[in-house]
Design a protein around this motif. Structure first.
Motif, PDB file in Angstrom:
ATOM      1  N   UNK A 153     -53.920 129.297 -35.550  1.00  0.00           N
ATOM      2  CA  UNK A 153     -52.579 128.833 -35.911  1.00  0.00           C
ATOM      3  C   UNK A 153     -51.529 129.866 -35.514  1.00  0.00           C
ATOM      4  N   UNK A 154     -51.837 131.136 -35.780  1.00  0.00           N
ATOM      5  CA  UNK A 154     -50.898 132.201 -35.423  1.00  0.00           C
ATOM      6  C   UNK A 154     -50.709 132.284 -33.914  1.00  0.00           C
ATOM      7  N   UNK A 155     -51.804 132.166 -33.166  1.00  0.00           N
ATOM      8  CA  UNK A 155     -51.723 132.252 -31.705  1.00  0.00           C
ATOM      9  C   UNK A 155     -50.896 131.115 -31.123  1.00  0.00           C
ATOM     10  N   UNK A 156     -51.111 129.902 -31.617  1.00  0.00           N
ATOM     11  CA  UNK A 156     -50.354 128.760 -31.104  1.00  0.00           C
ATOM     12  C   UNK A 156     -48.886 128.833 -31.528  1.00  0.00           C
ATOM     13  N   UNK A 157     -48.638 129.290 -32.745  1.00  0.00           N
ATOM     14  CA  UNK A 157     -47.261 129.413 -33.230  1.00  0.00           C
ATOM     15  C   UNK A 157     -46.505 130.451 -32.404  1.00  0.00           C
ATOM     16  N   UNK A 214     -57.664 121.962 -32.586  1.00  0.00           N
ATOM     17  CA  UNK A 214     -58.244 120.964 -31.689  1.00  0.00           C
ATOM     18  C   UNK A 214     -59.730 120.881 -31.972  1.00  0.00           C
ATOM     19  N   UNK A 215     -60.180 119.703 -32.148  1.00  0.00           N
ATOM     20  CA  UNK A 215     -61.606 119.568 -32.405  1.00  0.00           C
ATOM     21  C   UNK A 215     -62.126 118.238 -31.939  1.00  0.00           C
ATOM     22  N   UNK A 216     -63.417 118.202 -31.782  1.00  0.00           N
ATOM     23  CA  UNK A 216     -64.075 117.022 -31.244  1.00  0.00           C
ATOM     24  C   UNK A 216     -65.030 116.439 -32.270  1.00  0.00           C
ATOM     25  N   UNK A 217     -65.014 115.139 -32.396  1.00  0.00           N
ATOM     26  CA  UNK A 217     -65.892 114.481 -33.350  1.00  0.00           C
ATOM     27  C   UNK A 217     -67.085 113.871 -32.658  1.00  0.00           C
ATOM     28  N   UNK A 218     -68.215 114.025 -33.284  1.00  0.00           N
ATOM     29  CA  UNK A 218     -69.408 113.347 -32.794  1.00  0.00           C
ATOM     30  C   UNK A 218     -70.429 114.300 -32.229  1.00  0.00           C
ATOM     31  N   UNK A 219     -71.696 113.935 -32.266  1.00  0.00           N
ATOM     32  CA  UNK A 219     -72.730 114.781 -31.713  1.00  0.00           C
ATOM     33  C   UNK A 219     -72.629 114.827 -30.212  1.00  0.00           C
ATOM     34  N   UNK A 250     -60.034 128.818 -30.532  1.00  0.00           N
ATOM     35  CA  UNK A 250     -60.289 129.283 -31.901  1.00  0.00           C
ATOM     36  C   UNK A 250     -60.167 128.140 -32.902  1.00  0.00           C
ATOM     37  N   UNK A 251     -59.246 127.229 -32.668  1.00  0.00           N
ATOM     38  CA  UNK A 251     -59.075 126.080 -33.548  1.00  0.00           C
ATOM     39  C   UNK A 251     -60.315 125.194 -33.541  1.00  0.00           C
ATOM     40  N   UNK A 252     -60.805 124.894 -32.333  1.00  0.00           N
ATOM     41  CA  UNK A 252     -62.012 124.072 -32.220  1.00  0.00           C
ATOM     42  C   UNK A 252     -63.211 124.792 -32.814  1.00  0.00           C
ATOM     43  N   UNK A 253     -63.282 126.105 -32.581  1.00  0.00           N
ATOM     44  CA  UNK A 253     -64.381 126.885 -33.143  1.00  0.00           C
ATOM     45  C   UNK A 253     -64.355 126.897 -34.661  1.00  0.00           C
ATOM     46  N   UNK A 254     -63.163 126.975 -35.243  1.00  0.00           N
ATOM     47  CA  UNK A 254     -63.031 126.963 -36.695  1.00  0.00           C
ATOM     48  C   UNK A 254     -63.526 125.645 -37.275  1.00  0.00           C
ATOM     49  N   UNK A 255     -63.096 124.541 -36.676  1.00  0.00           N
ATOM     50  CA  UNK A 255     -63.517 123.224 -37.167  1.00  0.00           C
ATOM     51  C   UNK A 255     -65.030 123.060 -37.069  1.00  0.00           C
ATOM     52  N   UNK A 256     -65.608 123.508 -35.965  1.00  0.00           N
ATOM     53  CA  UNK A 256     -67.058 123.399 -35.783  1.00  0.00           C
ATOM     54  C   UNK A 256     -67.801 124.255 -36.802  1.00  0.00           C
ATOM     55  N   UNK A 257     -67.298 125.450 -37.068  1.00  0.00           N
ATOM     56  CA  UNK A 257     -67.952 126.332 -38.039  1.00  0.00           C
ATOM     57  C   UNK A 257     -67.884 125.736 -39.444  1.00  0.00           C
TER      58      UNK A 257
END
Length: 320
Positions: A127-131, A1-6, A77-84
């Motif tokens: 991914x592992x946590x959601x799975x 899950x991630x968010x686009x835009x400033x 964690x998913x959103x954090x990964x995309x942001x990183x």
């Protein structure tokens, strides 16, 4: 899950002065703060705000607490990964923008390789946590959101087109689908309507902030719409997207057979949002200075709108 835009709501965690001015070595606390900053915690909050309420609606009441915890953990964690990942790729322009120059990579508190390893670790763990905690469909949607944000928005669209956050914003809509599938294990029209609400919400939200930071984007040649168009043109498009967003939000009523509560709240919130959008347009006709136009008023209103709308989504089944 991630968010686009400033997002001003996603302001990066400040690097301590001792690190920033070179007067001292980074402590363990400094490094931890820097890594947390890479995940853009305020963005995670916003994403989870569109995930958990959908779980309430999908469950037609209070969902299983364990399921919510696994979804929140995996989603964060998913959103954090995309942001990183985004921070690693954009570190060159982040150094030149006043809104982002205090991030960990521009301040050299974290190396690009370390940040990349950190992002990948979060992606795998999410991914592992959601799975494990939800199901394969939710995990797959999370992977798709990360990939869309990194490859489509960050690497392909952001530096090439004014439509960057319009189509790139699709990544930020995935939490509505993930929240629903975590509970039901399948997709249906209800989360798709909410997906589209977030899709049409993203341009007004992001363009308002980009108007405020116009010079930042212009200096690094990122073609955000406010960089290449006049404030009046930007405000006009904000009004158009706002109308479509509000109409789309009301579609949940007939599609999902909600109670009276949701459409009433959606209509009131929509009216307030539209009023602010039209006021922004009126100010662009009256003033030339962005300071007088005050685009941040709409930006802050947009955060409140989305938050309260999804709270209504969570409350509605409890009333109905």
């Amino acid at each position: 899950m991630t968010y686009v835009g400033p997002s001003a709501s996603s302001a990066e965690m400040s690097i301590p002065p001792s690190v920033e001015d070179g007067s001292g070595r980074a402590t363990v606390k400094d490094v931890i703060t820097a890594y947390v900053g890479l995940t853009k915690p305020r963005v995670i909050e916003l994403l989870l705000l569109t995930t958990v309420p959908v779980m309430f609606y999908a469950a037609r009441g209070i969902p299983d607490l364990g399921l919510v915890l696994w979804t929140v953990l995996g989603g964060a964690m998913s959103a954090g990964a995309a942001s990183a990942y985004n921070c690693v790729y954009d570190r060159d322009i982040d150094e030149q923008m006043r809104r982002t120059k205090r991030r960990a990579l521009p301040r050299h508190v974290v190396t690009p390789v370390s940040a990349l390893v950190f992002a990948t670790t979060l992606a795998v763990l999410s991914t592992a946590a959601l799975w494990y905690g939800t199901n394969g469909l939710s995990a797959g949607l999370s992977v798709g959101a990360i990939a869309f944000y990194v490859f489509i928005y960050t690497m392909l669209l952001k530096r090439r087109t004014t439509q960057n956050i319009v189509w790139g914003g699709i990544a930020g809509c995935f939490p509505t689908l993930i929240g629903w599938t975590a509970v039901t294990g399948s997709l249906s029209w209800e989360p798709v309507v909410l997906f589209m609400v977030v899709f049409f919400w993203t341009p007004p939200h992001t363009w308002a902030l980009a108007m405020h930071y116009r010079e930042d984007y212009a200096n690094v040649d990122v073609p955000m719409l406010p960089v290449v168009a006049t404030p009046r043109v930007v405000a006009t498009r904000i009004v158009v997207y706002s109308w479509v967003m509000v109409v789309t939000s009301l579609l949940l009523w007939p599609v999902a057979s909600t109670s009276w509560f949701y459409p009433v709240v959606a209509a009131v919130l929509g009216a307030v949002f539209l009023l602010e959008a039209h006021r922004l347009l009126a100010r662009t006709k009256k003033y030339e200075s962005l300071k007088d136009i005050s685009p941040m008023r709409l930006f802050h209103n947009s955060n409140l709108y989305l938050s309260l709308l999804f709270v209504a989504v969570a409350i509605d089944p409890l009333i109905g």
